[in-house]
Design an enzyme around this catalytic site. Sequence first.
Site, mmCIF file in Angstrom:
data_model
loop_
_atom_site.group_PDB
_atom_site.id
_atom_site.type_symbol
_atom_site.label_atom_id
_atom_site.label_comp_id
_atom_site.label_asym_id
_atom_site.label_seq_id
_atom_site.Cartn_x
_atom_site.Cartn_y
_atom_site.Cartn_z
ATOM 1 N N GLY A 68 0.836 -1.186 0.000
ATOM 2 C CA GLY A 68 0.000 0.000 0.000
ATOM 3 C C GLY A 68 0.873 1.239 0.000
ATOM 4 O O GLY A 68 2.039 1.199 0.421
ATOM 5 N N GLN A 73 2.836 9.943 1.517
ATOM 6 C CA GLN A 73 4.136 9.274 1.554
ATOM 7 C C GLN A 73 5.029 9.660 0.383
ATOM 8 O O GLN A 73 6.224 9.344 0.392
ATOM 9 C CB GLN A 73 3.949 7.761 1.585
ATOM 10 N N CYS A 126 6.136 -0.107 7.746
ATOM 11 C CA CYS A 126 5.709 1.039 6.944
ATOM 12 C C CYS A 126 6.878 1.502 6.094
ATOM 13 O O CYS A 126 8.019 1.602 6.580
ATOM 14 C CB CYS A 126 5.237 2.168 7.858
ATOM 15 N N LEU A 127 6.597 1.827 4.836
ATOM 16 C CA LEU A 127 7.646 2.306 3.944
ATOM 17 C C LEU A 127 8.222 3.638 4.394
ATOM 18 O O LEU A 127 9.348 3.982 4.032
ATOM 19 C CB LEU A 127 7.101 2.433 2.520
ATOM 20 N N HIS A 168 -4.290 0.883 7.653
ATOM 21 C CA HIS A 168 -2.963 1.500 7.654
ATOM 22 C C HIS A 168 -2.907 2.657 6.657
ATOM 23 O O HIS A 168 -2.430 3.760 6.986
ATOM 24 C CB HIS A 168 -1.920 0.432 7.306
ATOM 25 N N GLU A 169 -3.402 2.430 5.436
ATOM 26 C CA GLU A 169 -3.312 3.465 4.413
ATOM 27 C C GLU A 169 -4.273 4.618 4.692
ATOM 28 O O GLU A 169 -3.927 5.792 4.479
ATOM 29 C CB GLU A 169 -3.572 2.874 3.029
ATOM 30 N N HIS A 172 -2.806 6.948 7.211
ATOM 31 C CA HIS A 172 -1.847 7.895 6.629
ATOM 32 C C HIS A 172 -2.553 9.179 6.182
ATOM 33 O O HIS A 172 -2.000 10.281 6.304
ATOM 34 C CB HIS A 172 -1.152 7.281 5.413
#
Length: 215
Positions: A68, A73, A126-127, A168-169, A172
Site C-alpha cells: 500500500g 508518503q 511502513c515504507l 494503515h493506508e 496515513h
Amino acid sequence: MALPNERAPLAEQVEQLLAAEGPLPIVAAGDPVLRRPTERFDGQLDPVLLSRFVEALRVTMHAAPGVGLAAPQVGVGLRIAVIEDPAPVPQDVRLARGRVPQPFRVLVNPSYEPVGGDRAAFFEGCLSVPGYQAVVARPAEVRLTGEDEHGHAVDEVFTGWPARIVQHETDHLDGVLYLDRAELRSLSSNQAMAERWAQPAPGEAARALGFELPH
C-alpha cells in the site's frame, strides 16, 4: 529527486513529482506532510493527471516493495491511496493472518469503521519508517467507504490482512503512523524480525518482550 513545493497548488505539486521517470521518492517519518490530515479529493487533478499520479503510486509501491502507499508518503497531501497484495506467503502465515491476495485498488476519500469488537494483533511495518516493525492491534473487520479513481462509490467490508492494509493506508491520510497505534515494547529491527519473530503470530514475541496481546 526533490519533493514538491508544498505551497504550490496540488496539481502543480503532482506535475513536479511526475517530471522525472521511475519510482517517486518516499517521505520518511519526521516530515510534517505525514502528520497533517490530507485534503479531500474534489477534482484538484484532472482525469489525465490523476491517472498518471495513480500509476506513479503503483510503480513506487511495487518498487519499494509494499502492499500500500498513500499520497502523503510521496509528499502530496491529497486523500488518495493505492493498495495491492499478491500475498506470497506460506500457508501457515496465510491462515494465521487472514492474508489473501488483493487486486490493485485505488482508494479515494476513504474512511473506515470497525465491524464488531474483535481485534487482531500482528507485526506491521511502513515504507515511511524503514528498517523496523512493531505489533499493532487493529479491528479484525472494518467497513470501508469512499470512492474509486473513477468517482464510483465504494462501500465494502474487509477482514483479515486486507482490513489491516486499508486501515494503515487510511490512517496515513489522517496524519497517523502505525507507530501511534503500536505496542512500542514490540518494536523490532528487520534483522531481529528475521532472526527471532518470523512466526505467523506474535505470541512468542509478546512473552519474550513483555507486552500484552488482545484477548
